[in-house]
Motif scaffolding. Structure first.
Motif, PDB file in Angstrom:
ATOM      1  N   UNK A 263       3.200  -3.005   2.908  1.00 51.04           N
ATOM      2  CA  UNK A 263       2.059  -2.212   2.438  1.00 51.04           C
ATOM      3  C   UNK A 263       0.741  -2.967   2.640  1.00 51.04           C
ATOM      4  N   UNK A 264       0.760  -4.264   2.422  1.00 47.65           N
ATOM      5  CA  UNK A 264      -0.438  -5.084   2.620  1.00 47.65           C
ATOM      6  C   UNK A 264      -0.864  -5.047   4.090  1.00 47.65           C
ATOM      7  N   UNK A 265       0.113  -5.181   4.981  1.00 49.91           N
ATOM      8  CA  UNK A 265      -0.197  -5.103   6.412  1.00 49.91           C
ATOM      9  C   UNK A 265      -0.729  -3.722   6.780  1.00 49.91           C
ATOM     10  N   UNK A 266      -0.097  -2.693   6.229  1.00 48.58           N
ATOM     11  CA  UNK A 266      -0.477  -1.309   6.533  1.00 48.58           C
ATOM     12  C   UNK A 266      -1.906  -1.017   6.067  1.00 48.58           C
ATOM     13  N   UNK A 267      -2.257  -1.486   4.849  1.00 42.74           N
ATOM     14  CA  UNK A 267      -3.600  -1.257   4.318  1.00 42.74           C
ATOM     15  C   UNK A 267      -4.672  -2.013   5.108  1.00 42.74           C
ATOM     16  N   UNK A 268      -4.246  -3.106   5.749  1.00 41.44           N
ATOM     17  CA  UNK A 268      -5.204  -3.868   6.556  1.00 41.44           C
ATOM     18  C   UNK A 268      -5.393  -3.271   7.939  1.00 41.44           C
ATOM     19  N   UNK A 269      -4.666  -2.192   8.226  1.00 44.68           N
ATOM     20  CA  UNK A 269      -4.871  -1.497   9.491  1.00 44.68           C
ATOM     21  C   UNK A 269      -3.931  -1.899  10.594  1.00 44.68           C
ATOM     22  N   UNK A 270      -2.820  -2.531  10.264  1.00 45.98           N
ATOM     23  CA  UNK A 270      -1.856  -2.913  11.301  1.00 45.98           C
ATOM     24  C   UNK A 270      -1.294  -1.664  11.972  1.00 45.98           C
ATOM     25  N   UNK A 271      -0.896  -1.790  13.223  1.00 50.05           N
ATOM     26  CA  UNK A 271      -0.316  -0.666  13.946  1.00 50.05           C
ATOM     27  C   UNK A 271       0.948  -0.193  13.231  1.00 50.05           C
ATOM     28  N   UNK A 272       1.157   1.124  13.196  1.00 52.09           N
ATOM     29  CA  UNK A 272       2.307   1.660  12.473  1.00 52.09           C
ATOM     30  C   UNK A 272       3.636   1.010  12.842  1.00 52.09           C
ATOM     31  N   UNK A 273       3.814   0.701  14.150  1.00 50.52           N
ATOM     32  CA  UNK A 273       5.090   0.126  14.577  1.00 50.52           C
ATOM     33  C   UNK A 273       5.308  -1.272  14.014  1.00 50.52           C
ATOM     34  N   UNK A 274       4.230  -1.913  13.584  1.00 52.25           N
ATOM     35  CA  UNK A 274       4.380  -3.258  13.015  1.00 52.25           C
ATOM     36  C   UNK A 274       4.663  -3.219  11.517  1.00 52.25           C
ATOM     37  N   UNK A 275       4.598  -2.040  10.912  1.00 56.11           N
ATOM     38  CA  UNK A 275       4.825  -1.899   9.465  1.00 56.11           C
ATOM     39  C   UNK A 275       6.071  -1.049   9.236  1.00 56.11           C
ATOM     40  N   UNK A 276       7.192  -1.695   9.115  1.00 54.30           N
ATOM     41  CA  UNK A 276       8.440  -0.977   8.858  1.00 54.30           C
ATOM     42  C   UNK A 276       8.798  -1.179   7.395  1.00 54.30           C
ATOM     43  N   UNK A 277       8.681  -0.121   6.617  1.00 53.15           N
ATOM     44  CA  UNK A 277       8.947  -0.213   5.184  1.00 53.15           C
ATOM     45  C   UNK A 277      10.463  -0.249   4.937  1.00 53.15           C
ATOM     46  N   UNK A 278      10.857  -0.824   3.802  1.00 53.36           N
ATOM     47  CA  UNK A 278      12.296  -0.969   3.540  1.00 53.36           C
ATOM     48  C   UNK A 278      12.957   0.380   3.295  1.00 53.36           C
ATOM     49  N   UNK A 279      14.258   0.487   3.556  1.00 52.73           N
ATOM     50  CA  UNK A 279      14.978   1.736   3.272  1.00 52.73           C
ATOM     51  C   UNK A 279      14.917   2.031   1.778  1.00 52.73           C
ATOM     52  N   UNK A 280      14.779   3.298   1.457  1.00 52.81           N
ATOM     53  CA  UNK A 280      14.655   3.685   0.056  1.00 52.81           C
ATOM     54  C   UNK A 280      13.230   3.958  -0.361  1.00 52.81           C
ATOM     55  N   UNK A 281      12.251   3.646   0.504  1.00 54.04           N
ATOM     56  CA  UNK A 281      10.856   3.959   0.204  1.00 54.04           C
ATOM     57  C   UNK A 281      10.719   5.474   0.029  1.00 54.04           C
ATOM     58  N   UNK A 282      10.035   5.904  -1.028  1.00 56.42           N
ATOM     59  CA  UNK A 282       9.976   7.333  -1.336  1.00 56.42           C
ATOM     60  C   UNK A 282       8.594   7.922  -1.054  1.00 56.42           C
ATOM     61  N   UNK A 283       7.595   7.526  -1.815  1.00 58.87           N
ATOM     62  CA  UNK A 283       6.299   8.208  -1.781  1.00 58.87           C
ATOM     63  C   UNK A 283       5.626   8.078  -0.418  1.00 58.87           C
ATOM     64  N   UNK A 284       5.522   6.871   0.106  1.00 63.61           N
ATOM     65  CA  UNK A 284       4.853   6.682   1.392  1.00 63.61           C
ATOM     66  C   UNK A 284       5.601   7.373   2.522  1.00 63.61           C
ATOM     67  N   UNK A 285       6.917   7.390   2.435  1.00 62.32           N
ATOM     68  CA  UNK A 285       7.709   8.049   3.478  1.00 62.32           C
ATOM     69  C   UNK A 285       7.377   9.540   3.557  1.00 62.32           C
ATOM     70  N   UNK A 286       7.105  10.146   2.385  1.00 63.78           N
ATOM     71  CA  UNK A 286       6.846  11.586   2.343  1.00 63.78           C
ATOM     72  C   UNK A 286       5.383  11.931   2.615  1.00 63.78           C
ATOM     73  N   UNK A 287       4.471  11.019   2.246  1.00 71.31           N
ATOM     74  CA  UNK A 287       3.054  11.379   2.259  1.00 71.31           C
ATOM     75  C   UNK A 287       2.229  10.640   3.307  1.00 71.31           C
ATOM     76  N   UNK A 288       2.825   9.718   4.017  1.00 72.30           N
ATOM     77  CA  UNK A 288       2.072   8.958   5.021  1.00 72.30           C
ATOM     78  C   UNK A 288       2.924   8.783   6.271  1.00 72.30           C
ATOM     79  N   UNK A 289       2.292   8.620   7.441  1.00 73.45           N
ATOM     80  CA  UNK A 289       3.062   8.448   8.685  1.00 73.45           C
ATOM     81  C   UNK A 289       3.544   7.011   8.849  1.00 73.45           C
ATOM     82  N   UNK A 290       4.426   6.568   7.945  1.00 71.10           N
ATOM     83  CA  UNK A 290       4.935   5.201   8.034  1.00 71.10           C
ATOM     84  C   UNK A 290       6.377   5.218   8.519  1.00 71.10           C
TER      85      UNK A 290
END
Length: 315
Positions: A263-290
């Motif tokens: 999330x820290x990397x994502x908020x700093x503007x890292x490319x989406x492919x560099x920010x792979x959230x852990x399995x089980x992520x709920x809110x960001x998976x549904x509301x953001x293109x992560x």
């Protein structure tokens, strides 16, 4: 910031939601029971939840489900929103129906936890002293003897539009982990556990307790006089085994660590492919293109569905 939820497919969870200020706005009655049952059928079908147990108390609802597709947040959103809208119309009230804390969930890590939570859920009306037997509880309830039997509920006409089905249906199911027994054997086993628990609750009551009167529904806008302990923390896991719970907590800490790092990397503007959230992520998976990693092949609290059980499908 609220800690993120971790939800994987095929987890068995105990869910609870309480009313605003603990008011008795769910006091049992024909209309209340119809609304709760109808919304349960709609939400369970739409979000593929196998329902194992439900007890609607006067100011909260307990539900135990097998969450096939990690969609229980959506299930609880639609279940609670539908109940709130219909109950507010039924009571002629406005504003908040549920408390502001959101719903609570406990991940059941093994069969011991599943058995204990189903017994605890079903015996809630007895534990609170409102009735001596589950057959006396006038509220909506799903218990083991209901497993395998379709529950069909007609739409309460006064509170729903034409976009909702005239009849909603769901079939309560036994929990996973008992595939070596027939349905009748599993039902008998759980009903016996419930009866044993009921007898223990009755035996623990004071000997001088006056003869039990029939349940008297409280007024909808009354509330318990006992204060709420704000120091109490909601448990996240149940197992009946401290070592297993410690392992689950460590698993969750690992999830949080990776989630916060990504999330820290994502908020700093890292490319989406560099920010792979852990399995089980709920809110960001549904509301953001992560991107999220796929679920692990093995995880605590994950139970494959029964071989004869297909996940519920929307009506």
């Amino acid at each position: 910031m609220t800690l993120p939820r971790r939800q994987l497919p095929n987890e068995v969870v105990s869910l609870v939601r309480r009313t605003h200020r603990r008011e008795y706005t769910l006091t049992p009655g024909d209309m209340t029971n119809e609304i709760v049952a109808y919304q349960m059928a709609i939400a369970a079908s739409e979000h593929q939840q196998s329902v194992h147990a439900v007890v609607a108390m006067c100011n909260h609802i307990h539900t135990i489900v097998h969450d096939h597709n990690a969609t229980r947040s959506d299930f609880m959103r639609d279940l609670n929103a539908g109940i709130a809208r219909a109950m507010n119309r039924s009571l002629g009230t406005f504003g908040s129906f549920w408390d502001s804390d959101g719903y609570g969930e406990v991940l059941l890590l093994n069969l011991t936890a599943i058995e204990q939570q189903i017994v605890y859920t079903c015996l809630n009306p007895v534990a609170t002293g409102e009735v001596d037997s589950l057959d006396e509880w006038p509220g909506f309830i799903v218990r083991p003897r209901d497993w395998g039997k379709p529950v069909r509920v007609s739409k309460p006409e006064c509170f729903y539009g034409d976009d909702r089905p005239d009849v909603a249906e769901f079939t309560p199911q036994p929990p996973p982990g008992y595939e070596n027994r027939s349905l009748d054997e599993v039902i008998e086993y759980f009903e016996n556990l419930i009866e044993e628990g009921r007898q223990k609750l009755l035996a623990a009551r004071p000997e001088a307790r006056p003869k039990k009167k029939p349940f008297t529904p409280p007024a909808p806008h009354e509330a318990p006089s006992t204060p709420v302990s704000r120091e109490r923390t909601r448990p996240r896991f149940a197992a009946g085994d401290p070592a297993l719970i410690a392992q689950a907590r460590e698993q969750y800490r690992g999830f949080l660590e990776l989630y916060r790092r990504q999330r820290k990397k994502w908020l700093k503007g890292a490319k989406p492919r560099r920010c792979v959230f852990p399995p089980g992520t709920v809110w960001l998976r549904k509301h953001s293109p992560v991107l999220c990693a796929p679920p692990p092949p093995v995880s605590l609290g994950v139970f494959p569905p029964r071989p004869t059980e297909a996940p519920p499908v929307a009506a």
